[in-house]
Scaffold this motif. Sequence first.
Motif, mmCIF file in Angstrom:
data_model
loop_
_atom_site.group_PDB
_atom_site.id
_atom_site.type_symbol
_atom_site.label_atom_id
_atom_site.label_comp_id
_atom_site.label_asym_id
_atom_site.label_seq_id
_atom_site.Cartn_x
_atom_site.Cartn_y
_atom_site.Cartn_z
ATOM 1 N N THR A 104 72.086 53.457 76.528
ATOM 2 C CA THR A 104 71.453 53.606 75.215
ATOM 3 C C THR A 104 71.264 55.084 74.926
ATOM 4 O O THR A 104 71.068 55.891 75.837
ATOM 5 C CB THR A 104 70.084 52.886 75.159
ATOM 6 O OG1 THR A 104 69.416 53.243 73.935
ATOM 7 C CG2 THR A 104 69.188 53.277 76.330
ATOM 8 N N HIS A 105 71.367 55.419 73.637
ATOM 9 C CA HIS A 105 71.123 56.812 73.260
ATOM 10 C C HIS A 105 69.625 57.119 73.212
ATOM 11 O O HIS A 105 69.235 58.248 72.960
ATOM 12 C CB HIS A 105 71.782 57.115 71.912
ATOM 13 C CG HIS A 105 73.269 56.991 71.958
ATOM 14 N ND1 HIS A 105 74.051 57.716 72.853
ATOM 15 C CD2 HIS A 105 74.137 56.218 71.274
ATOM 16 C CE1 HIS A 105 75.327 57.397 72.696
ATOM 17 N NE2 HIS A 105 75.398 56.486 71.743
ATOM 18 N N ARG A 106 68.802 56.088 73.421
ATOM 19 C CA ARG A 106 67.348 56.309 73.399
ATOM 20 C C ARG A 106 66.738 55.766 74.689
ATOM 21 O O ARG A 106 66.079 54.713 74.693
ATOM 22 C CB ARG A 106 66.741 55.631 72.167
ATOM 23 C CG ARG A 106 67.197 56.267 70.856
ATOM 24 C CD ARG A 106 66.774 55.447 69.659
ATOM 25 N NE ARG A 106 65.335 55.232 69.582
ATOM 26 C CZ ARG A 106 64.741 54.404 68.727
ATOM 27 N NH1 ARG A 106 65.489 53.694 67.884
ATOM 28 N NH2 ARG A 106 63.440 54.251 68.726
ATOM 29 N N PRO A 107 66.934 56.462 75.783
ATOM 30 C CA PRO A 107 66.430 55.970 77.077
ATOM 31 C C PRO A 107 64.911 55.864 77.102
ATOM 32 O O PRO A 107 64.208 56.546 76.347
ATOM 33 C CB PRO A 107 66.895 57.039 78.068
ATOM 34 C CG PRO A 107 67.884 57.879 77.358
ATOM 35 C CD PRO A 107 67.591 57.773 75.906
ATOM 36 N N ARG A 108 64.407 54.974 77.941
ATOM 37 C CA ARG A 108 62.967 54.842 78.181
ATOM 38 C C ARG A 108 62.740 54.762 79.683
ATOM 39 O O ARG A 108 63.694 54.844 80.475
ATOM 40 C CB ARG A 108 62.418 53.609 77.480
ATOM 41 C CG ARG A 108 63.120 52.309 77.869
ATOM 42 C CD ARG A 108 62.468 51.088 77.225
ATOM 43 N NE ARG A 108 62.612 51.088 75.780
ATOM 44 C CZ ARG A 108 62.096 50.158 74.983
ATOM 45 N NH1 ARG A 108 61.390 49.141 75.505
ATOM 46 N NH2 ARG A 108 62.269 50.192 73.694
ATOM 47 N N SER A 109 61.515 54.577 80.095
ATOM 48 C CA SER A 109 61.208 54.514 81.526
ATOM 49 C C SER A 109 61.775 53.247 82.143
ATOM 50 O O SER A 109 61.918 52.221 81.479
ATOM 51 C CB SER A 109 59.693 54.516 81.752
ATOM 52 O OG SER A 109 59.115 55.640 81.134
ATOM 53 N N SER A 110 62.071 53.334 83.433
ATOM 54 C CA SER A 110 62.608 52.176 84.139
ATOM 55 C C SER A 110 61.584 51.053 84.177
ATOM 56 O O SER A 110 60.375 51.283 84.083
ATOM 57 C CB SER A 110 62.992 52.570 85.568
ATOM 58 O OG SER A 110 64.026 53.545 85.528
ATOM 59 N N MET A 111 62.060 49.799 84.304
ATOM 60 C CA MET A 111 61.186 48.614 84.341
ATOM 61 C C MET A 111 61.552 47.796 85.559
ATOM 62 O O MET A 111 62.673 47.287 85.653
ATOM 63 C CB MET A 111 61.445 47.712 83.130
ATOM 64 C CG MET A 111 61.161 48.321 81.795
ATOM 65 S SD MET A 111 61.696 47.112 80.500
ATOM 66 C CE MET A 111 61.509 48.166 79.060
ATOM 67 N N GLU A 112 60.596 47.619 86.435
ATOM 68 C CA GLU A 112 60.854 46.795 87.607
ATOM 69 C C GLU A 112 60.438 45.355 87.292
ATOM 70 O O GLU A 112 59.284 45.085 86.968
ATOM 71 C CB GLU A 112 60.070 47.336 88.810
ATOM 72 C CG GLU A 112 60.487 46.676 90.102
ATOM 73 C CD GLU A 112 59.831 47.347 91.316
ATOM 74 O OE1 GLU A 112 59.376 48.516 91.177
ATOM 75 O OE2 GLU A 112 59.780 46.699 92.380
ATOM 76 N N MET A 113 61.371 44.452 87.381
ATOM 77 C CA MET A 113 61.131 43.045 87.060
ATOM 78 C C MET A 113 61.009 42.260 88.373
ATOM 79 O O MET A 113 61.205 42.781 89.460
ATOM 80 C CB MET A 113 62.282 42.489 86.211
ATOM 81 C CG MET A 113 62.701 43.364 85.038
ATOM 82 S SD MET A 113 61.424 43.509 83.736
ATOM 83 C CE MET A 113 61.520 41.857 83.024
ATOM 84 N N GLU A 114 60.739 40.954 88.243
ATOM 85 C CA GLU A 114 60.750 40.087 89.430
ATOM 86 C C GLU A 114 62.184 39.829 89.889
ATOM 87 O O GLU A 114 63.119 39.951 89.108
ATOM 88 C CB GLU A 114 60.097 38.738 89.092
ATOM 89 C CG GLU A 114 58.626 38.841 88.732
ATOM 90 C CD GLU A 114 58.071 37.521 88.197
ATOM 91 O OE1 GLU A 114 58.702 36.469 88.462
ATOM 92 O OE2 GLU A 114 57.035 37.555 87.505
ATOM 93 N N GLY A 115 62.320 39.479 91.161
ATOM 94 C CA GLY A 115 63.616 39.007 91.651
ATOM 95 C C GLY A 115 64.623 40.090 91.967
ATOM 96 O O GLY A 115 65.794 39.802 92.187
ATOM 97 N N GLY A 116 64.172 41.347 91.967
ATOM 98 C CA GLY A 116 65.085 42.405 92.394
ATOM 99 C C GLY A 116 65.753 43.163 91.266
ATOM 100 O O GLY A 116 66.444 44.158 91.506
ATOM 101 N N THR A 117 65.583 42.710 90.020
ATOM 102 C CA THR A 117 66.163 43.445 88.890
ATOM 103 C C THR A 117 65.262 44.617 88.515
ATOM 104 O O THR A 117 64.055 44.429 88.292
ATOM 105 C CB THR A 117 66.315 42.535 87.662
ATOM 106 O OG1 THR A 117 67.174 41.439 87.984
ATOM 107 C CG2 THR A 117 66.894 43.302 86.480
ATOM 108 N N THR A 118 65.802 45.813 88.469
ATOM 109 C CA THR A 118 65.119 46.941 87.841
ATOM 110 C C THR A 118 66.024 47.481 86.743
ATOM 111 O O THR A 118 67.204 47.767 86.984
ATOM 112 C CB THR A 118 64.818 48.060 88.847
ATOM 113 O OG1 THR A 118 63.995 47.528 89.896
ATOM 114 C CG2 THR A 118 64.094 49.223 88.178
ATOM 115 N N PHE A 119 65.493 47.539 85.526
ATOM 116 C CA PHE A 119 66.254 48.099 84.406
ATOM 117 C C PHE A 119 66.054 49.606 84.370
ATOM 118 O O PHE A 119 64.927 50.095 84.348
ATOM 119 C CB PHE A 119 65.799 47.495 83.076
ATOM 120 C CG PHE A 119 66.165 46.045 82.909
ATOM 121 C CD1 PHE A 119 67.505 45.650 82.868
ATOM 122 C CD2 PHE A 119 65.174 45.070 82.782
ATOM 123 C CE1 PHE A 119 67.847 44.305 82.706
ATOM 124 C CE2 PHE A 119 65.518 43.727 82.615
ATOM 125 C CZ PHE A 119 66.853 43.345 82.581
#
Lengths: 211, 211
Positions: A104-119
């Motif tokens: 994305t041209h508009r990055p934001r802070s990373s997001m740690e989700m359940e189950g091992g996914t981190t965006f």
Amino acid sequence: MSLSRIHNFSISLDGFATGEPQSLEAPFGHAGHRLHDWMFATRFWGAGGSEGLDNAFAERHSHSIGAEIMGANKFGPPGWQDDPDWTGWWGPNPPFHTPTFVLTHRPRSSMEMEGGTTFHFLDATPAEALATAREAAGGQDVRIGGGPTVVRDFLAAGLVDHMHLVQVPILLGRGVRVWDGLDSLEQTYDIESVSSPSGVTHLTFTRKLGS
Amino acid sequence: MSLSRIHNFSISLDGFATGEPQSLEAPFGHAGHRLHDWMFATRFWGAGGSEGLDNAFAERHSHSIGAEIMGANKFGPPGWQDDPDWTGWWGPNPPFHTPTFVLTHRPRSSMEMEGGTTFHFLDATPAEALATAREAAGGQDVRIGGGPTVVRDFLAAGLVDHMHLVQVPILLGRGVRVWDGLDSLEQTYDIESVSSPSGVTHLTFTRKLGS
């Protein structure tokens, strides 16, 4: 060696990977769920599903994958960048289970989700994004998760080692086409086609040695 | 009942039935012979050819056909209307062996060729042309012979009972696409796909009862 792979990427007979317009209510526009019904019917998707050809292909989605790269249009509906609470379509436990890089041209802070996914959010070229994802994948492969614009961009940049498309026997007429600007792929890839009793046709593109 | 049928109509993965530019030297433009290699390898095309799946489909081309309709761009290269001696690409004995109706805004006198082919030239709508060809077909079926613009026009007018497409695993990137403007065909046709060991995929469209 860490490969970059595309899996379960569904297109209509006329080459559209999504209909239009895309919105919160209709992520694939007028295509609805029709591009993915073949997958919903497999055991990969849920208990009691089919275990034949479609499932064999579908299950490859997660084998040896250590990270995903997706486009902004896969992560959310148009305008999600303006919603600080948007965390993707998939609820608290997204089906990626690895580091997942959203272009994305508009990055934001990373997001740690359940189950091992981190965006993670990246404003980067395809080559830069792939290098970053490879680093995060810990020696495993990187899945290029789509949508169609991202698939096109990575193919055009020569950054895809394996691609699995699923051609669904419907005609959408409009939407986002995966093929635009991609002539002569057959010179770089061995292409196999296999029709399934379900009606879809699986197309695999495997990069030729030396290409 | 006399049906209207399309056979052996070859398209690339990205839906192009011909490349560009079309000329006397290159009837299919940059596609060359690649869209039809599958057919040249069959016994339908010549002695010693394959007798498997591709041939079974290819041979249907002539079964119970009493007339063909083709577009101006199939009959000759751009500008053939200015050449009074042009008699088609196929030499003295064209492979149609029936009355063959060429759609053109500049009709000329009919031409009787060897082997049963007579070319007639019509400035007519698809429906008018089909009625004329049916009359000439003596109770047999009418083949809609292409090219892609004619296939599209007849599909859009609801004048096709059966269509056999052959999807060849190449990406042309440009040319004339068969699919433009044809969404939702799956509502009118039962669509079957079968992949051949040769690498092509045969797609058949059979008009649904009552459609």
